[in-house]
Design an enzyme around this catalytic site. Sequence first.
Site, PDB file in Angstrom:
ATOM      1  N   HIS A   1      24.352  69.967  66.603  1.00 51.51           N
ATOM      2  CA  HIS A   1      23.828  71.280  66.248  1.00 51.51           C
ATOM      3  C   HIS A   1      24.796  72.391  66.692  1.00 51.51           C
ATOM      4  O   HIS A   1      25.521  72.935  65.866  1.00 51.51           O
ATOM      5  CB  HIS A   1      22.429  71.430  66.866  1.00 51.51           C
ATOM      6  CG  HIS A   1      21.770  72.726  66.552  1.00 51.51           C
ATOM      7  ND1 HIS A   1      20.450  72.995  66.849  1.00 51.51           N
ATOM      8  CD2 HIS A   1      22.247  73.861  65.984  1.00 51.51           C
ATOM      9  CE1 HIS A   1      20.153  74.208  66.452  1.00 51.51           C
ATOM     10  NE2 HIS A   1      21.222  74.760  65.930  1.00 51.51           N
TER      11      HIS A   1
ATOM     12  N   HIS B   1      27.356  78.316  66.523  1.00 50.86           N
ATOM     13  CA  HIS B   1      27.931  77.008  66.224  1.00 50.86           C
ATOM     14  C   HIS B   1      29.462  77.116  66.302  1.00 50.86           C
ATOM     15  O   HIS B   1      30.159  76.903  65.309  1.00 50.86           O
ATOM     16  CB  HIS B   1      27.517  76.546  64.820  1.00 50.86           C
ATOM     17  CG  HIS B   1      26.030  76.558  64.569  1.00 50.86           C
ATOM     18  ND1 HIS B   1      25.485  76.613  63.309  1.00 50.86           N
ATOM     19  CD2 HIS B   1      24.969  76.528  65.423  1.00 50.86           C
ATOM     20  CE1 HIS B   1      24.165  76.609  63.387  1.00 50.86           C
ATOM     21  NE2 HIS B   1      23.820  76.568  64.667  1.00 50.86           N
TER      22      HIS B   1
ATOM     23  N   SER C   1      14.047  81.629  63.049  1.00 48.44           N
ATOM     24  CA  SER C   1      13.150  80.489  63.279  1.00 48.44           C
ATOM     25  C   SER C   1      13.537  79.741  64.558  1.00 48.44           C
ATOM     26  O   SER C   1      12.780  78.911  65.050  1.00 48.44           O
ATOM     27  CB  SER C   1      13.198  79.542  62.086  1.00 48.44           C
ATOM     28  OG  SER C   1      14.531  79.112  61.898  1.00 48.44           O
ATOM     29  N   GLU C   2      14.729  80.018  65.095  1.00 50.49           N
ATOM     30  CA  GLU C   2      15.155  79.326  66.322  1.00 50.49           C
ATOM     31  C   GLU C   2      14.825  80.129  67.586  1.00 50.49           C
ATOM     32  O   GLU C   2      15.318  79.825  68.664  1.00 50.49           O
ATOM     33  CB  GLU C   2      16.653  79.025  66.261  1.00 50.49           C
ATOM     34  CG  GLU C   2      16.962  77.950  65.244  1.00 50.49           C
ATOM     35  CD  GLU C   2      18.410  77.481  65.290  1.00 50.49           C
ATOM     36  OE1 GLU C   2      18.612  76.285  65.509  1.00 50.49           O
ATOM     37  OE2 GLU C   2      19.306  78.308  65.109  1.00 50.49           O
TER      38      GLU C   2
HETATM   39 ZN   LIG Z   1      21.587  76.760  65.256  1.00 52.46          ZN
END
Ligand SMILES: [Zn+2]
Length: 266
Positions: free
Chosen positions: A156, A95, A73-74
């Site tokens: 994030h 991350h 979805s990113e």
């Molecule tokens: Zn992310």
Amino acid sequence: MDESQARKLIVEIGKLLYDRSYVVSSDGNVSIRLSDDRVLATPTMMSKGRMTEADLAVTDMDGKAVTDKRASSELAMHLLIYKMRPDIKAVCHAHPPHGTAFAVAGLAIDKPILSEVILTLGCVPLAEYGTPSTDELTEAMKPFVRHHNALLMANHGAVAYGEDLWQAFDRLETLEHTANIAILAKALGGANDLPQDAIKKLIEIREKAGYLKADARCQACGYLHEAGIVCDLDVVYPGQSKSNGNKISFTREELIELLSQAAKLS
Ligand SMILES: [Zn+2]
């Protein structure tokens, strides 16, 4: 690189991201630009450590699936970078804990503390928070994509990109390593910044070596903004005023002249 090689490479990099704890669970996403209108990307909701080549999704430049697999979805973050940077062929989002700690603390990785990082990566700016997988996130990234090869996204994580996936991964790793060293140095009483004349020399070397084009010199503005030098972009670093009224811009020649005067004075 053909599609089957690209699939193998994404699976290999996914395992590395997971093994090095740059992602956990189904975090992060990786993509390769296959052609003008095709992107190979990691799938939604799957650990990057356990993907197979058959799990990967292929989309067009608008993110529309062209196979039965759904991309992360990113993916919009990746597509923005491909659209703004024709030179970029691969994107790596993760991350990593130390880099993400900077992003959570509201800090860019823009202190001139390591000579090789100035040579190879430049400063890593912090994009404002935007809800993942929405336009908010891509809008926040836009001001930085043109002149930087890695970004932090507030609260994030990090994204890095390159001419191939290894370069994107290496940039992400340099970002994480730098953040780790900065945090350790802080625990030892604080890092010493390189002096402005040393930064100037490093920037000249990297332009000669072709690591960075001269028109991307404002990539170094994070290192130089304490000297009152900011770039012509609408980029705001923490501690800098958002008002454009305070913005000063210099040509390359003016910048060099100013820096050499400053070096003589110090
Ligand atoms: Zn992310």
